[in-house]
Design an enzyme around this catalytic site. Structure first.
Site, PDB file in Angstrom:
ATOM      1  CE  LYS A  22      -2.578   2.616   3.470  1.00 46.26           C
ATOM      2  NZ  LYS A  22      -1.444   3.401   3.976  1.00 46.26           N
ATOM      3  CG  ASN A  23       2.386   2.818   3.566  1.00 46.00           C
ATOM      4  OD1 ASN A  23       1.213   3.183   3.380  1.00 46.00           O
ATOM      5  ND2 ASN A  23       2.873   2.592   4.779  1.00 46.00           N
ATOM      6  NE  ARG A  93      -0.384  12.201   7.005  1.00 43.08           N
ATOM      7  CZ  ARG A  93      -0.471  13.410   7.512  1.00 43.08           C
ATOM      8  NH1 ARG A  93      -1.632  13.978   7.692  1.00 43.08           N
ATOM      9  NH2 ARG A  93       0.602  14.070   7.847  1.00 43.08           N
ATOM     10  CB  CYS A 117      -5.017   6.644   9.816  1.00 43.46           C
ATOM     11  SG  CYS A 117      -5.850   5.194   9.145  1.00 43.46           S
ATOM     12  NE  ARG A 122      -0.013  10.137   9.942  1.00 41.43           N
ATOM     13  CZ  ARG A 122      -0.429   9.161   9.141  1.00 41.43           C
ATOM     14  NH1 ARG A 122      -1.712   8.886   9.026  1.00 41.43           N
ATOM     15  NH2 ARG A 122       0.433   8.458   8.441  1.00 41.43           N
ATOM     16  N   PRO A 123       2.172  16.300  11.511  1.00 38.69           N
ATOM     17  CG  PRO A 123       4.077  16.990  12.694  1.00 38.69           C
ATOM     18  CD  PRO A 123       2.958  15.974  12.706  1.00 38.69           C
ATOM     19  CB  ILE A 124       3.236  18.192   6.201  1.00 39.15           C
ATOM     20  CG1 ILE A 124       2.429  19.487   6.119  1.00 39.15           C
ATOM     21  CG2 ILE A 124       2.312  16.994   6.165  1.00 39.15           C
ATOM     22  CD1 ILE A 124       1.794  19.697   4.741  1.00 39.15           C
ATOM     23  CG  ASP A 125       7.520  20.033  10.780  1.00 38.04           C
ATOM     24  OD1 ASP A 125       6.717  19.109  10.994  1.00 38.04           O
ATOM     25  OD2 ASP A 125       8.683  20.020  11.225  1.00 38.04           O
ATOM     26  CD  GLN A 126      11.453  18.207   9.575  1.00 43.55           C
ATOM     27  OE1 GLN A 126      12.554  18.141   9.035  1.00 43.55           O
ATOM     28  NE2 GLN A 126      11.146  19.150  10.457  1.00 43.55           N
ATOM     29  CG  ASP A 307       2.139   1.555   9.667  1.00 46.54           C
ATOM     30  OD1 ASP A 307       1.786   2.416  10.485  1.00 46.54           O
ATOM     31  OD2 ASP A 307       2.305   1.797   8.463  1.00 46.54           O
ATOM     32  NE  ARG A 400      -7.277   4.839   4.624  1.00 46.15           N
ATOM     33  CZ  ARG A 400      -6.424   5.537   5.328  1.00 46.15           C
ATOM     34  NH1 ARG A 400      -6.734   5.928   6.522  1.00 46.15           N
ATOM     35  NH2 ARG A 400      -5.259   5.863   4.842  1.00 46.15           N
TER      36      ARG A 400
HETATM   37  C1  UD1 Z   1       4.292   6.740   6.829  1.00 45.18           C
HETATM   38  C2  UD1 Z   1       3.362   5.601   6.509  1.00 45.18           C
HETATM   39  C3  UD1 Z   1       2.580   5.196   7.742  1.00 45.18           C
HETATM   40  C4  UD1 Z   1       3.529   4.891   8.885  1.00 45.18           C
HETATM   41  C5  UD1 Z   1       4.537   6.007   9.090  1.00 45.18           C
HETATM   42  C6  UD1 Z   1       5.637   5.655  10.076  1.00 45.18           C
HETATM   43  C7  UD1 Z   1       2.840   6.022   4.187  1.00 45.18           C
HETATM   44  C8  UD1 Z   1       1.821   6.450   3.196  1.00 45.18           C
HETATM   45  N1  UD1 Z   1       2.453   6.057   5.466  1.00 45.18           N
HETATM   46  O1  UD1 Z   1       3.489   7.833   7.285  1.00 45.18           O
HETATM   47  O2  UD1 Z   1       1.814   4.043   7.414  1.00 45.18           O
HETATM   48  O3  UD1 Z   1       2.794   4.742  10.079  1.00 45.18           O
HETATM   49  O4  UD1 Z   1       5.188   6.317   7.843  1.00 45.18           O
HETATM   50  O5  UD1 Z   1       6.324   4.517   9.640  1.00 45.18           O
HETATM   51  O6  UD1 Z   1       3.936   5.629   3.830  1.00 45.18           O
HETATM   52  N2  UD1 Z   1       6.883  14.134  11.347  1.00 45.18           N
HETATM   53  C9  UD1 Z   1       7.097  15.457  11.645  1.00 45.18           C
HETATM   54  N3  UD1 Z   1       7.084  16.355  10.609  1.00 45.18           N
HETATM   55  C10 UD1 Z   1       6.877  15.989   9.310  1.00 45.18           C
HETATM   56  C11 UD1 Z   1       6.654  14.638   9.037  1.00 45.18           C
HETATM   57  C12 UD1 Z   1       6.663  13.728  10.064  1.00 45.18           C
HETATM   58  O7  UD1 Z   1       7.292  15.838  12.796  1.00 45.18           O
HETATM   59  O8  UD1 Z   1       6.882  16.843   8.435  1.00 45.18           O
HETATM   60  C13 UD1 Z   1       6.903  13.134  12.437  1.00 45.18           C
HETATM   61  C14 UD1 Z   1       5.568  12.425  12.613  1.00 45.18           C
HETATM   62  O9  UD1 Z   1       4.716  13.156  13.449  1.00 45.18           O
HETATM   63  C15 UD1 Z   1       6.004  11.106  13.199  1.00 45.18           C
HETATM   64  C16 UD1 Z   1       7.355  10.846  12.531  1.00 45.18           C
HETATM   65  O10 UD1 Z   1       7.801  12.099  12.046  1.00 45.18           O
HETATM   66  O11 UD1 Z   1       6.212  11.232  14.581  1.00 45.18           O
HETATM   67  C17 UD1 Z   1       7.308   9.864  11.367  1.00 45.18           C
HETATM   68  O12 UD1 Z   1       6.294  10.256  10.448  1.00 45.18           O
HETATM   69  P1  UD1 Z   1       6.378   9.899   8.897  1.00 45.18           P
HETATM   70  O13 UD1 Z   1       7.465   8.899   8.696  1.00 45.18           O
HETATM   71  O14 UD1 Z   1       6.432  11.147   8.117  1.00 45.18           O
HETATM   72  O15 UD1 Z   1       4.982   9.205   8.641  1.00 45.18           O
HETATM   73  P2  UD1 Z   1       4.097   9.285   7.328  1.00 45.18           P
HETATM   74  O16 UD1 Z   1       4.973   9.464   6.139  1.00 45.18           O
HETATM   75  O17 UD1 Z   1       2.950  10.213   7.532  1.00 45.18           O
END
Ligand code: UD1
Length: 422
Positions: A22-23, A93, A117, A122-126, A307, A400
């Protein structure tokens, strides 16, 4: 409202074939928008996240055909710049990958903030940090993120992630693929689907190296051309079936897996008493259903995946002794399912990032509610192992990410059915 009704207590036996990841699929399908030419993508799982994504891409003008099960043929040659449908974006997502894709192909993007989910904030700052490093001027509102070239234009650059993020690593790889110059992502995530995305893009003509290590280098190219690519098997789907066999007992051959990707999961289940045999592309698991407690801490790959947290928690709830489960990626993830497991007789104490799980001889059936995808999968496992009837509500979450779940489990002897009107 549809539910799963499970009559538990039957050991699982037989063969199950794992679907495409899926991912990986939710990154590779949007990545096909970077390609001028026809992409044939194989081993695409038929799950609702993929169906929504295909609808979104069709709406953007992609020509998509599905000539046979598991195959998507996509041609995005003539797709012009547009904004993906916000209603669909909010359902998923991974729709945030369109930010990186549109920026790379058109130099600008306008994408609603994604859904998916919500087991944690789940921030996207990075992601944004990465786009800015590539020269984008980013405007964020409560609803949208829009980007256009900044004063110096878009160009490759060095980005050091403050947290190891799968999504940010993917999004920056996508954004950098068609930009001039070299991008280096430091502290990158190393998950198998990051390597899969890099392999897909490289097959279509990209120049990406280092995927699977913590430093990924992307040398921008002018264009990508069409080709054929098969998505890797789903590590988490495979892990879910393996955990189900560990918990219920049984003997199952799990086919279409990459055993190397599974080590972080299978080594723990072996420690708990399951017998694992690795073959080239399959894994056999045998379990008496009598497990012993263990300690697990979730971490980014190659650590134990977050996961799989909920699924291993069910094994712990049925294991002898006391287990400790520490979440280091998404702290609030326990709230999605621990109370539900307790209503089935489990005894779990959550304190901050750690759950202490006091193993019980058995669980009993109950009506429980899925609150996210993996939590839902864990409740299905609990239902399969429990005595009596379990009803799992909110199964749209489970659907999903699990292709033909009922069919696959039924073939293993499970007594599970989808009740349409409940
Ligand atoms: C992806 C997976 C999800 C899995 C997660 C962790 C997909 C589509 N989804 O989610 O199934 O649970 O990896 O293995 O591949 N973070 C920040 N800022 C950011 C981005 C992330 O602080 O901009 C933090 C998150 O809050 C979290 C950590 O980094 O604590 C890891 O998140 P991330 O690896 O980005 O998860 P996703 O890509 O959303």
């Amino acid at each position: 409202m549809a539910i799963y009704e499970i009559n538990g207590g039957t050991p699982l036996s037989g063969t199950v074939t794992i679907s495409g990841a899926k991912n990986a699929a939710v990154a590779i399908l949007p990545a096909a928008l970077l390609v001028k030419g026809q992409c044939r993508i194989e081993n695409v799982p038929d799950i609702s996240d993929v169906r929504i994504l295909l609808e979104m891409l069709r709406g953007m003008g992609a020509r998509i055909e599905q000539p046979e099960a598991g195959v998507v043929v996509m041609d995005c040659t003539d797709v012009g710049f547009c904004q993906p449908d916000s209603v669909l974006v909010k359902k998923l997502r991974a729709s945030y990958y369109l930010m990186g894709v549109l920026l790379s192909r058109y130099g600008r993007s306008l994408v609603a903030l994604p859904g998916g989910c919500s087991f944690a904030s789940r921030p996207i700052d990075q992601h944004i940090k990465g786009f800015k490093a590539l020269g984008a001027a980013v405007t964020e509102t409560d609803e949208y993120v829009s980007m256009e070239p900044g004063p110096n234009g878009l160009c490759g650059n060095r980005v050091s992630l403050d947290v190891v993020s799968v999504g940010a690593t993917v999004n920056i790889m996508l954004a950098a693929t068609l930009l001039p110059g070299q991008t280096v992502i430091e502290n990158a995530a190393k998950e198998p689907h990051i390597v899969d995305l890099a392999n897909f893009l490289n097959t279509m003509g990209a120049r990406i190296s280092g995927a699977g290590t913590d430093t990924v280098k992307i040398r921008g190219v002018e264009a990508l051309q069409g080709g054929t690519y098969a998505i890797i098997p789903d590590q988490i789907e495979a892990g879910t079936y393996i955990a189900a066999v560990a918990a219920t007992g049984g003997d199952v051959l799990v086919k279409n897996v990459i055993p190397k990707h599974m080590e972080c999961i299978t080594s723990k289940l072996e420690e708990m008493g399951a017998e694992i045999t690795n073959y080239d592309d399959s894994i056999r698991i045998r379990s008496s259903g009598k497990l012993c407690g263990t300690t697990v801490k979730t971490r980014p790959y190659p650590g134990f995946p977050t996961d799989m947290q909920a699924q291993i928690c069910v094994c712990m709830a049925l294991a002898g002794g006391t287990s400790r489960l520490t979440e280091s990626v998404y702290e609030t993830r326990f709230f999605g399912y621990c109370t539900e497991l307790e209503s089935m007789g489990a005894y779990i104490q959550v304190e901050g990032k750690t759950a202490t799980v006091y193993g019980k001889e058995s669980l009993h059936g109950a009506t429980v509610r899925a609150r996210d995808l993996r939590a839902g999968a864990a409740l299905v496992i609990a239902g399969l192992a429990a005595e009596g009837v379990t009803r799992v509500e909110n199964i749209h979450y489970v659907e999903r990410g699990y292709e033909r779940l009922i069919e696959k489990l039924t073939a293993l002897g499970a007594k599970i059915r989808r009740v349409e009107e409940y």
